[in-house]
Structures are given as structure tokens and as C-alpha cells.
Design a protein around this motif. Structure first.
Motif, short mmCIF file in Angstrom:
data_model
loop_
_atom_site.label_atom_id
_atom_site.label_comp_id
_atom_site.label_asym_id
_atom_site.label_seq_id
_atom_site.Cartn_x
_atom_site.Cartn_y
_atom_site.Cartn_z
N HIS A 118 0.82 -1.09 0.01
CA HIS A 118 0.02 -0.24 -0.14
C HIS A 118 0.89 1.18 0.00
O HIS A 118 2.02 1.32 0.29
CB HIS A 118 -1.02 -0.07 1.16
N GLN A 146 -4.22 3.98 1.17
CA GLN A 146 -4.40 4.00 2.44
C GLN A 146 -4.47 5.49 2.64
O GLN A 146 -3.53 5.97 2.89
CB GLN A 146 -3.45 3.01 3.25
N HIS A 204 3.93 7.06 3.92
CA HIS A 204 4.74 6.14 3.73
C HIS A 204 4.30 5.16 2.54
O HIS A 204 3.55 5.09 1.74
CB HIS A 204 4.88 5.32 4.91
N GLU A 219 7.41 0.77 5.28
CA GLU A 219 6.84 -0.08 5.99
C GLU A 219 6.96 -1.51 5.51
O GLU A 219 6.81 -1.59 4.18
CB GLU A 219 5.53 0.18 6.28
CO CO Z 1 0.75 1.45 6.38
#
Ligand code: CO
Length: 133
Positions: free
Chosen positions: A8, A55, A79, A129
Motif C-alpha cells: 500500500h 491507504q 509512507h 513499512e
Molecule cells: Co501502512
């Protein structure tokens, strides 16, 4: 380390409901998941794009990571989440390579995933991430 996919892209937004509506109206896509993650101080809404997600991240308060990001940098890309088969193994590899980590050990993410964050200082200013589905 095997990066299987972009899991994502996390986008920090000032007004989550307005952002959801913008994605609906502009891209014609519907949210498939919504979750409040108290431990991270965010409410997230996911839109599926193929096997990946966009997201949207709304802050639960100004003194949260996303709240501070919005204050410092405004809305935008927050991110990148890479899907990996084993977050713990990926973290060990990153440690060996001298990367600066935010999480020394994997922790629980949304959707029942296991995640860990790598510090932007090691990634050219981009928060990364690792996501194990
Ligand atoms: Co995330």
C-alpha cells in the motif's frame, strides 16, 4: 530480502471523510476497509488497486505520528508499504546492513497484518513499512 509487491501507499489527510469522498467522486472507487488503530493514533480507509491498496490516514489527534506529519509537511504521501513474506527476517537483514529502524521487532498492523517501520533517514526521507499479510 524478497519484496513481493507494493502492499500500500499511505497518504496523510487532514479530513478523512472529505478525502474518502474525493476518491469516490474523482476516481470512482469505493472503500473496502476502515479501521481505527489506537496504538498508531490513526483511522485508515483502504481502496483496492489491483493487489495493492491506497491507504488514507487520518490522525486521531495532533500529538500522533500522522498529526505531527500533517503539521510539519501537510497532506501527501506518508509512507510506502512493501509486502514481504517474513517481516522478522527482513528486519534482521536490514539490521545487518546498518539500516536505522523504527521498530526493532515486528508488531501488529491493521487487517491482521504484521508490520515494522524503517526510519526515513535510511530511505532518502521516505518512511518505509514492511507488511506481512
Ligand atoms: Co501502512
Amino acid at each position: 530480502m524478497r519484496l513481493e509487491a507494493i502492499d500500500h501507499v499511505g497518504l496523510a489527510v487532514g479530513d478523512l471523510e472529505a478525502a474518502v469522498e474525493r476518491y469516490r467522486a474523482t476516481l470512482g472507487i469505493e472503500p473496502i476497509h476502515r479501521e481505527r488503530v489506537e496504538t498508531q493514533g490513526v483511522e485508515e480507509v483502504l481502496f483496492a488497486v489491483g493487489d495493492s491498496f491506497i491507504q488514507l490516514l487520518g490522525a486521531l489527534g495532533p500529538e500522533t505520528p500522522v498529526g505531527r506529519f500533517l503539521e510539519r509537511r501537510g497532506e501527501g504521501v506518508h509512507h510506502i508499504g512493501y509486502r514481504v513474506p517474513d517481516v522478522a527476517a527482513a528486519l534482521e537483514e536490514l539490521k545487518r546492513r546498518g539500516a536505522r529502524l523504527i521498530d526493532d521487532a515486528p508488531r501488529a498492523g491493521s487487517r491482521g497484518t504484521t508490520i515494522a517501520f524503517v526510519h526515513p533517514a535510511s530511505m532518502g526521507g521516505v518512511l518505509v513499512e514492511l507488511v506481512q499479510v
